[in-house]
Design an enzyme around this catalytic site. Structure first.
Site, short mmCIF file in Angstrom:
data_model
loop_
_atom_site.label_atom_id
_atom_site.label_comp_id
_atom_site.label_asym_id
_atom_site.label_seq_id
_atom_site.Cartn_x
_atom_site.Cartn_y
_atom_site.Cartn_z
N LYS A 190 25.15 46.27 0.73
CA LYS A 190 24.14 46.46 1.84
C LYS A 190 24.23 44.69 2.37
O LYS A 190 23.77 43.72 1.71
CB LYS A 190 22.57 46.44 1.02
CG LYS A 190 21.55 46.59 2.28
CD LYS A 190 20.29 46.52 1.51
CE LYS A 190 19.83 44.66 1.39
NZ LYS A 190 19.56 44.07 2.75
N GLU A 264 25.30 34.83 -7.11
CA GLU A 264 25.77 33.59 -6.26
C GLU A 264 24.47 33.16 -5.40
O GLU A 264 24.05 33.59 -4.30
CB GLU A 264 26.75 33.80 -5.23
CG GLU A 264 28.13 34.30 -5.67
CD GLU A 264 29.05 33.28 -6.37
OE1 GLU A 264 28.60 31.96 -6.26
OE2 GLU A 264 30.06 33.42 -6.99
N CYS A 298 25.19 27.72 1.48
CA CYS A 298 24.79 27.71 0.10
C CYS A 298 25.31 26.40 -0.68
O CYS A 298 24.51 25.67 -1.08
CB CYS A 298 25.16 28.78 -0.56
SG CYS A 298 26.64 29.24 -0.61
N GLU A 396 16.16 23.56 -1.59
CA GLU A 396 16.96 23.89 -0.50
C GLU A 396 16.47 24.26 1.06
O GLU A 396 15.54 25.31 0.97
CB GLU A 396 17.82 25.13 -0.71
CG GLU A 396 19.05 25.80 -0.10
CD GLU A 396 19.44 26.99 -0.50
OE1 GLU A 396 18.74 28.12 -0.85
OE2 GLU A 396 20.67 27.09 -0.59
P1 NAD Z 1 17.86 36.59 0.23
O1 NAD Z 1 17.76 36.28 -1.30
O2 NAD Z 1 16.26 36.49 0.82
O3 NAD Z 1 18.19 37.62 0.61
C1 NAD Z 1 19.68 38.18 0.30
C2 NAD Z 1 19.86 39.74 0.32
O4 NAD Z 1 19.23 40.26 -0.86
C3 NAD Z 1 19.53 40.31 1.73
O5 NAD Z 1 20.48 41.37 1.85
C4 NAD Z 1 18.15 40.76 1.29
O6 NAD Z 1 17.90 41.86 2.40
C5 NAD Z 1 18.39 41.31 -0.19
N1 NAD Z 1 17.11 41.19 -0.81
C6 NAD Z 1 15.76 40.67 -0.68
N2 NAD Z 1 15.01 40.99 -1.72
C7 NAD Z 1 15.77 41.57 -2.72
C8 NAD Z 1 15.44 42.42 -3.62
N3 NAD Z 1 14.22 42.27 -4.40
N4 NAD Z 1 16.49 43.21 -4.39
C9 NAD Z 1 17.54 43.27 -3.72
N5 NAD Z 1 17.88 42.88 -2.76
C10 NAD Z 1 17.15 41.90 -2.04
O7 NAD Z 1 18.42 35.20 0.90
P2 NAD Z 1 18.63 34.94 2.38
O8 NAD Z 1 17.58 34.26 2.58
O9 NAD Z 1 19.18 36.15 3.04
O10 NAD Z 1 20.09 34.08 2.24
C11 NAD Z 1 19.91 32.60 1.95
C12 NAD Z 1 20.06 32.31 0.55
O11 NAD Z 1 21.35 32.93 0.18
C13 NAD Z 1 20.23 30.76 0.28
O12 NAD Z 1 19.32 30.34 -0.87
C14 NAD Z 1 21.56 30.60 0.09
O13 NAD Z 1 21.83 29.50 -0.73
C15 NAD Z 1 22.11 31.91 -0.72
N6 NAD Z 1 23.48 31.96 -0.42
C16 NAD Z 1 24.25 31.81 -1.62
C17 NAD Z 1 25.64 31.69 -1.73
C18 NAD Z 1 26.54 31.50 -2.79
O14 NAD Z 1 27.80 31.89 -2.77
N7 NAD Z 1 26.14 31.00 -3.82
C19 NAD Z 1 26.29 32.29 -0.33
C20 NAD Z 1 25.36 32.37 0.87
C21 NAD Z 1 24.08 32.31 0.68
#
Ligand code: NAD
Ligand code: MN
Length: 484
Positions: A190, A264, A298, A396
């Site tokens: 997804k 991650e 990230c 962050e």
């Molecule tokens: P997010 O956690 O809001 O969303 C990430 C994904 O999870 C999206 O596809 C979203 O639709 C889905 N999601 C949301 N709620 C969910 C739930 N309850 N159950 C399952 N899926 C759900 O994060 P974001 O705002 O899209 O991304 C930014 C964050 O991602 C930052 O904190 C960043 O550091 C992190 N990030 C980490 C890495 C890594 O490799 N460590 C890489 C990229 C981004």
């Protein structure tokens, strides 16, 4: 956008926009069992271009019944894919990698239109790394016996639920799908709701490469869809990249089940500059660390620690360099700073800018830098005079905002750098190899870069300590998550 930007020397700067003449359908379905199908939920949503707020297309929102259908397709495909000869699996991955290269330009344009990142980055960084990830994992398919020491008969885990964020949409899809397939698993992926289009394009590529139906299923939707997917009882493994907050929720939901989980998550990574570093290179490293992809990274080097003796000079040069960054149309090949991915994210970043000022830090950005009228924009910014306990030093921001602090001794640099709930990456800038080595071994970070920053390679494991997550992606270590 102004027709031509005037530089200080008086030379006009001609725009160099990439064309947008690629095919985009009016509406997209879900990719399940090798076909695009309409969502049973009958719900749809729009994906917009964050640089001009125009609707690009309409995409399907997968409901519970759609998630069921996708997981079933992946389960059925697993029976044959898991027994497919490793050499044949390798051929598929290799073919996919080649096709990604052939369609690279189209993928880069779409990534930039849908997500807002500069075309220079999607073209030169994201898409090449996506192809590299498939090439690299093609090579592992028939060598898995040597992947995990002592495990001479590694088996695939089964059906993998993969949920990814919007900052590197295509790259995160590749990081998840390539190792899963190499190890003989099947996938339901997804993408994030603001950036689904390149994942759907990847589905077209799988289809072109005749990947058997159901081996990869791509379902679009927001958090609810993601929740249904990771909580589905038919799933054997959950791989999540996103915020620490959602990661914790997923960890709780999967606790007590037999699901294998890798996470991650977020970061607040230190970038440490010693007085003996090559200063011009270090400045470029700071730029790459915090302003690459508008800071939606990230592992961004969002906490800058500068040795006190060079602080003032370093900040002066950083200010100068920052004012040279070109902000604007992401499709322009000259652009360094593209659009913020969404209105929500822009609001979050702006709240942190206010917070930094209230906390008494000094905000630096180039206010002469014009912002386009439409779209979501934030100037590259850094704060000086930041207290280590300030929110802008601890939380962050996930935007182009850097917090600058100082240190006097290597010991103090390590202590301050490690004083964080996160532990994803770190940068060290010094002329002394022994100092770099000593620092690297004491920093609690999954990745440590010396005299460089934000460099990625499919062979190098990526992942965090503490609240930055569990498990590694890429390299030999990344395979462990997809093998029993
Ligand atoms: P997010 O956690 O809001 O969303 C990430 C994904 O999870 C999206 O596809 C979203 O639709 C889905 N999601 C949301 N709620 C969910 C739930 N309850 N159950 C399952 N899926 C759900 O994060 P974001 O705002 O899209 O991304 C930014 C964050 O991602 C930052 O904190 C960043 O550091 C992190 N990030 C980490 C890495 C890594 O490799 N460590 C890489 C990229 C981004
Ligand atoms: Mn979008």
């Amino acid at each position: 956008m102004p027709e031509a930007l005037q530089s200080e020397s008086g030379w006009a700067y001609a725009p160099a926009p990439e064309t947008t003449s690629i095919t985009i359908e009016d509406r997209y379905g879900l990719f399940i069992d090798g076909r695009f199908v309409a969502p049973r939920s009958r719900r749809r949503f729009d994906s917009i271009n964050p640089s001009n707020e125009e609707t690009i297309t309409s995409i399907g929102e997968a409901g519970e019944a759609d998630v069921d259908r996708a997981v079933e397709a992946a389960r059925k495909a697993f029976r044959t894919w898991s027994r497919t000869s490793p050499l044949v699996r390798a051929k598929y991955l290799y073919r996919i990698a080649r096709r990604i290269q052939e369609r690279a330009r189209e993928l880069a344009i779409l990534e930039t239109m849908d997500g807002g990142k500069p075309i220079r980055e999607s073209r030169d960084v994201d898409v090449p790394l996506v192809a590299q990830h498939f090439f690299y994992h093609a090579g592992w398919c028939d060598k898995l016996k040597w992947a995990i020491p002592g495990n001479l008969d590694p088996r695939p885990v089964g059906v993998c639920a993969q949920v990814i964020p919007w900052n590197f949409p295509l790259m995160m899809a590749a990081w998840k799908i390539a190792p899963a397939l190499a190890c003989g698993n099947t996938v339901v992926l997804k993408p994030a709701e603001t950036t689904s289009l390149t994942a759907l394009r990847l589905a077209e590529i799988f289809d072109e490469c005749e990947l058997p139906p159901g081996v990869v299923n791509i379902i679009t939707g927001a958090g609810e869809t993601g929740r249904h997917l990771v909580e589905h009882p038919g799933v054997d493994k959950v791989a999540f990249t996103g915020s620490t907050q959602v990661g914790k929720r997923i960890a709780t939901a999967c606790a007590g089940t037999r699901k294998k989980v890798t996470l991650e998550l977020g970061g607040k990574s230190p970038n440490i500059i010693f007085a003996d570093a090559a200063i011009d290179q270090a400045i470029e490293g700071v730029v790459a660390g915090i302003w690459f992809n508008q800071g939606h990274v990230c592992c961004a080097g969002s906490r800058l620690f500068v040795e006190e003796s060079i602080h003032d000079e370093f900040v002066r040069r950083l200010q100068h360099r920052m004012s040279k960054l070109r902000l604007g149309d992401p499709l322009d090949k000259n652009t360094d700073i593209g659009a913020i991915n969404s209105r929500d994210q822009l609001e979050k970043i702006n709240a942190y800018l206010d917070c930094g000022v209230e906390e008494g830090a000094c905000l630096n950005h180039d206010s002469r830098q014009e912002l386009p009228e439409k779209g979501f924009w934030c100037r590259p910014t850094f704060f000086t005079g930041v207290q280590p306990a300030a929110r802008i030093a601890r939380e962050e921001i996930f935007g182009p905002v850097l917090s600058v602090m100082t240190f006097r001794t290597p010991e103090e640099a390590i202590e301050r750098a490690n004083d964080s709930p996160y532990g994803l990456s770190a940068g060290i800038w010094t002329d002394k190899g022994s100092k770099a080595f000593e620092m690297a071994s004491r920093l609690k970070a999954g990745i440590v870069w010396c005299n460089t920053f934000n460099k990625f390679d499919a062979a190098s494991p990526f992942g965090g300590y503490k609240e930055s997550g569990w498990g590694r992606e890429g390299g030999r270590h990344g395979l462990a998550a997809y093998l029993k």
